[in-house]
Design an enzyme around this catalytic site. Structure first.
Site, PDB file in Angstrom:
ATOM      1  N   ASN A 169       0.838  -1.199   0.000  1.00  0.00           N
ATOM      2  CA  ASN A 169       0.000   0.000   0.000  1.00  0.00           C
ATOM      3  C   ASN A 169       0.881   1.260   0.000  1.00  0.00           C
ATOM      4  OD1 ASN A 169      -1.541   2.225   0.812  1.00  0.00           O
ATOM      5  ND2 ASN A 169      -2.991   0.935   1.913  1.00  0.00           N
TER       6      ASN A 169
ATOM      7  N   GLU B 225      -3.766 -11.910   3.074  1.00  0.00           N
ATOM      8  CA  GLU B 225      -4.328 -11.388   4.314  1.00  0.00           C
ATOM      9  C   GLU B 225      -5.489 -12.272   4.713  1.00  0.00           C
ATOM     10  OE1 GLU B 225      -6.256  -7.350   5.296  1.00  0.00           O
ATOM     11  OE2 GLU B 225      -4.141  -6.953   4.857  1.00  0.00           O
TER      12      GLU B 225
ATOM     13  N   ASP C 232      -1.548  -4.146  10.154  1.00  0.00           N
ATOM     14  CA  ASP C 232      -2.924  -4.346   9.718  1.00  0.00           C
ATOM     15  C   ASP C 232      -3.784  -3.328  10.455  1.00  0.00           C
ATOM     16  OD1 ASP C 232      -4.559  -6.083   7.979  1.00  0.00           O
ATOM     17  OD2 ASP C 232      -5.700  -6.331   9.839  1.00  0.00           O
TER      18      ASP C 232
ATOM     19  N   PHE D  20      -6.331   8.238   2.098  1.00  0.00           N
ATOM     20  CA  PHE D  20      -6.805   7.078   1.346  1.00  0.00           C
ATOM     21  C   PHE D  20      -7.894   6.374   2.144  1.00  0.00           C
ATOM     22  CE2 PHE D  20      -4.882   3.404   3.638  1.00  0.00           C
ATOM     23  CZ  PHE D  20      -4.062   4.082   4.515  1.00  0.00           C
ATOM     24  N   GLY D  21      -8.468   5.362   1.528  1.00  0.00           N
ATOM     25  CA  GLY D  21      -9.439   4.501   2.230  1.00  0.00           C
ATOM     26  C   GLY D  21     -10.556   5.297   2.876  1.00  0.00           C
TER      27      GLY D  21
ATOM     28  N   HIS E 100      -3.907   6.347  14.292  1.00  0.00           N
ATOM     29  CA  HIS E 100      -3.674   4.964  14.745  1.00  0.00           C
ATOM     30  C   HIS E 100      -2.284   4.484  14.278  1.00  0.00           C
ATOM     31  CE1 HIS E 100      -5.412   5.441  10.873  1.00  0.00           C
ATOM     32  NE2 HIS E 100      -5.462   4.153  10.561  1.00  0.00           N
ATOM     33  N   ARG E 101      -1.969   4.739  12.996  1.00  0.00           N
ATOM     34  CA  ARG E 101      -0.687   4.250  12.437  1.00  0.00           C
ATOM     35  C   ARG E 101       0.489   4.999  13.070  1.00  0.00           C
ATOM     36  NH1 ARG E 101      -2.262   4.557   7.826  1.00  0.00           N
ATOM     37  NH2 ARG E 101      -2.986   2.403   7.876  1.00  0.00           N
TER      38      ARG E 101
HETATM   39  P1  IMP Z   1      -5.490  -2.956   5.728  1.00  0.00           P
HETATM   40  O1  IMP Z   1      -4.705  -2.608   6.944  1.00  0.00           O
HETATM   41  O2  IMP Z   1      -4.708  -2.674   4.500  1.00  0.00           O
HETATM   42  O3  IMP Z   1      -6.077  -4.319   5.802  1.00  0.00           O
HETATM   43  O4  IMP Z   1      -6.657  -1.903   5.689  1.00  0.00           O
HETATM   44  C1  IMP Z   1      -8.007  -2.222   5.838  1.00  0.00           C
HETATM   45  C2  IMP Z   1      -8.871  -1.195   5.142  1.00  0.00           C
HETATM   46  O5  IMP Z   1      -8.849  -0.005   5.900  1.00  0.00           O
HETATM   47  C3  IMP Z   1      -8.435  -0.854   3.737  1.00  0.00           C
HETATM   48  O6  IMP Z   1      -9.581  -0.687   2.942  1.00  0.00           O
HETATM   49  C4  IMP Z   1      -7.708   0.441   3.893  1.00  0.00           C
HETATM   50  O7  IMP Z   1      -7.885   1.273   2.764  1.00  0.00           O
HETATM   51  C5  IMP Z   1      -8.388   1.045   5.106  1.00  0.00           C
HETATM   52  N1  IMP Z   1      -7.414   1.810   5.881  1.00  0.00           N
HETATM   53  C6  IMP Z   1      -6.304   1.348   6.506  1.00  0.00           C
HETATM   54  N2  IMP Z   1      -5.642   2.344   7.098  1.00  0.00           N
HETATM   55  C7  IMP Z   1      -6.355   3.462   6.845  1.00  0.00           C
HETATM   56  C8  IMP Z   1      -6.160   4.833   7.180  1.00  0.00           C
HETATM   57  O8  IMP Z   1      -5.178   5.246   7.800  1.00  0.00           O
HETATM   58  N3  IMP Z   1      -7.110   5.678   6.738  1.00  0.00           N
HETATM   59  C9  IMP Z   1      -8.184   5.288   6.016  1.00  0.00           C
HETATM   60  N4  IMP Z   1      -8.407   4.037   5.658  1.00  0.00           N
HETATM   61  C10 IMP Z   1      -7.481   3.118   6.076  1.00  0.00           C
END
Ligand code: IMP
Length: 194
Positions: free
Chosen positions: A12, A43, A76, A155-156, A181-182
């Site tokens: 990502n 995953e 994750d 994003f997301g 969170h990250r």
């Molecule tokens: P994963 O950690 O890549 O499995 O993320 C799960 C889902 O949450 C995905 O659709 C990501 O786009 C979304 N996501 C993960 N981290 C973020 C963030 O920091 N902001 C917004 N969406 C997120």
């Protein structure tokens, strides 16, 4: 003194951008250099994001262990909405792909005030080496689901996740990193490393 190299494994590019900025802002001061590895890994669909992160790290240890010559981590993340009993949580990626932010906003129609509370969580699984069990570092941020999508950044779910009146998509990466969170999970990892 040279910097210690740590690999961040993800596909990502948005996560890479955020972690890269954090690495420059605070990682260097702690003697750590973060390098990106673009490996794919499956995953698993499990009930807790902790389990997903551990399974992913273990997969990489098994399949790529011989190639990776330095400590590494994966992460994750998931969005947990109170009014939906924590949904989509560990299913966030699948749900985002299927129904996107508009779908989440539809599920939240008619929900007001406290009902719109939501939490973003990141679990980092860090391995000192391919032969070491993963260690877990967590970061959480509390916010709410916005009434409509706002902002062009990130994003997301960023356009619908509101923190103190501002969506993550309305923030710069630097602003988001301070409270996300990250960002929090990554600071936990750095504290452990130093
Ligand atoms: P994963 O950690 O890549 O499995 O993320 C799960 C889902 O949450 C995905 O659709 C990501 O786009 C979304 N996501 C993960 N981290 C973020 C963030 O920091 N902001 C917004 N969406 C997120």
């Amino acid at each position: 003194m040279g910097l210690r190299t740590i690999y961040f494994i993800t596909r990502n590019p948005h996560k890479v951008k955020e972690i890269r900025e954090l690495a420059v802002d605070i990682g260097k001061g702690k003697g750590v250099s973060i390098q990106h590895l673009n490996y794919e890994y499956p995953e698993l669909q499990l009930e807790e994001i902790e389990e997903v992160a551990i399974a992913s790290a273990n997969h990489i240890r098994r399949e790529r262990g011989l190639e990776i010559k330095a400590p590494f981590f994966i992460e994750d993340s998931g969005l947990f909405i109170h009014a939906l009993n924590g949904f989509p949580g560990p299913f966030s990626a699948f749900v985002f792909k299927k129904i996107g932010n508009e779908g989440i906003l539809s599920l939240m129609a008619g929900k007001n005030g406290e009902e719109r509370r939501a939490v973003f969580k990141t679990v980092i699984a860090f391995c000192q080496s391919a032969s070491a069990e993963p260690r877990i570092f967590r970061g959480v941020v509390e916010g709410r689901i916005a009434d409509s999508a706002r902002g062009e950044g990130g994003f997301g779910f960023d356009p619908i996740f509101e923190y103190r009146g501002t969506t993550f998509a309305e923030m710069s990466t630097e602003e988001k990193n301070k409270i996300s969170h990250r960002g929090r999970a990554f600071r936990e990892l750095l504290n452990h490393l130093s």
